[in-house]
Design a protein around this motif. Sequence first.
Motif, PDB file in Angstrom:
ATOM      1  N   THR A 130       0.841  -1.205   0.000  1.00  0.00           N
ATOM      2  CA  THR A 130       0.000   0.000   0.000  1.00  0.00           C
ATOM      3  C   THR A 130       0.871   1.247   0.000  1.00  0.00           C
ATOM      4  O   THR A 130       2.062   1.193   0.315  1.00  0.00           O
ATOM      5  N   GLY A 161       0.494   5.774   0.725  1.00  0.00           N
ATOM      6  CA  GLY A 161      -0.311   6.957   1.009  1.00  0.00           C
ATOM      7  C   GLY A 161      -0.148   7.926  -0.146  1.00  0.00           C
ATOM      8  O   GLY A 161       0.978   8.296  -0.490  1.00  0.00           O
ATOM      9  N   THR A 194      10.152   5.957   2.051  1.00  0.00           N
ATOM     10  CA  THR A 194      10.713   6.668   3.207  1.00  0.00           C
ATOM     11  C   THR A 194      11.086   5.718   4.339  1.00  0.00           C
ATOM     12  O   THR A 194      10.508   4.649   4.483  1.00  0.00           O
ATOM     13  N   PHE A 242       7.723   6.591   8.856  1.00  0.00           N
ATOM     14  CA  PHE A 242       6.277   6.685   8.665  1.00  0.00           C
ATOM     15  C   PHE A 242       5.762   7.948   9.348  1.00  0.00           C
ATOM     16  O   PHE A 242       4.978   8.695   8.793  1.00  0.00           O
ATOM     17  N   VAL A 289       3.540   7.630  -1.183  1.00  0.00           N
ATOM     18  CA  VAL A 289       4.655   7.338  -0.292  1.00  0.00           C
ATOM     19  C   VAL A 289       4.462   5.971   0.354  1.00  0.00           C
ATOM     20  O   VAL A 289       3.360   5.652   0.812  1.00  0.00           O
ATOM     21  N   GLU A 290       5.523   5.179   0.360  1.00  0.00           N
ATOM     22  CA  GLU A 290       5.508   3.917   1.096  1.00  0.00           C
ATOM     23  C   GLU A 290       6.917   3.688   1.639  1.00  0.00           C
ATOM     24  O   GLU A 290       7.681   4.651   1.717  1.00  0.00           O
ATOM     25  N   SER A 324      -3.931   3.312   0.055  1.00  0.00           N
ATOM     26  CA  SER A 324      -4.713   2.980   1.256  1.00  0.00           C
ATOM     27  C   SER A 324      -5.198   4.226   1.973  1.00  0.00           C
ATOM     28  O   SER A 324      -6.140   4.173   2.762  1.00  0.00           O
TER      29      SER A 324
HETATM   30  N1  HPA Z   1       3.376   6.649   4.716  1.00  0.00           N
HETATM   31  C1  HPA Z   1       4.258   5.669   4.535  1.00  0.00           C
HETATM   32  N2  HPA Z   1       3.930   4.465   4.122  1.00  0.00           N
HETATM   33  C2  HPA Z   1       2.631   4.215   3.866  1.00  0.00           C
HETATM   34  C3  HPA Z   1       1.662   5.189   4.031  1.00  0.00           C
HETATM   35  C4  HPA Z   1       2.064   6.468   4.489  1.00  0.00           C
HETATM   36  O1  HPA Z   1       1.243   7.379   4.659  1.00  0.00           O
HETATM   37  N3  HPA Z   1       0.465   4.650   3.720  1.00  0.00           N
HETATM   38  C5  HPA Z   1       0.703   3.365   3.356  1.00  0.00           C
HETATM   39  N4  HPA Z   1       2.012   3.098   3.437  1.00  0.00           N
END
Ligand code: HPA
Length: 233
Positions: free
Chosen positions: A91, A93, A157, A160, A179-180, A204
Amino acid sequence: MSSLHIEAKVGDIAETVLLPGDPLRAKYVADNLLEDAFCYNRVRNMLGFTGTYQGKRVSIQGGGMGMGSTGIYVNELITTYNVKQIMRVGTCGAIQKDLNIGQVILAMSASGDSGANMTDFGGMHYAATADFDLLLRAYEAAKKLNINTLEGSIFSTDTFYADHEDRWKIWAQHGILGVEMETQIIFTLAKRLGAKALSILTVSDNIITGEASGSQEREQAYMDMMKIALELA
Ligand code: HPA
């Protein structure tokens, strides 16, 4: 022979491996989409399964969260188990406000803030990219399955949380979709170690609008993503 974090015997793992972060997601796919699946790894509960999908042998392995954990599994899968194709199924964001929850993204490239990539490349910036053959085949498989995909760049990244306001602004301006926390290291290590890599992501949540997915729409989108990946075995 096995590797440090995977107890499978060489030969137990297929040449194509799907790599979700969540080991229970791996179990769910093995239980619901694969035939004759068996569990080959329980070390650290990072479950891995091999089975068949439409007659083709395929594995699915949990990789954990973040580039540290994921890098360990990518490394061992390729160097010990001779894996040839690794596909992240995960997933992200979204950081573009018009991106909807459930959108499936085929990642062309992954920018990022990974300390590993910064030190490995002496402070210069390696452009971590998907394998084009896998990307093209995923695009075609999605078309065949009538699943809408968006092709573009994403950001991996190490953190989180620790968001500061406007953290993603410059990246959004440069076309980053979401971003994941894993794709950059997968693309980088696969290239270095001689395997093909792809990353298929489902939106997601939307970091800009604050929208988040309900469990039902998330499930549907996840299964779409898995089916695209499984087609490539
Ligand atoms: N940030 C980082 N990783 C993620 C995010 C997020 O908002 N949503 C799903 N994976």
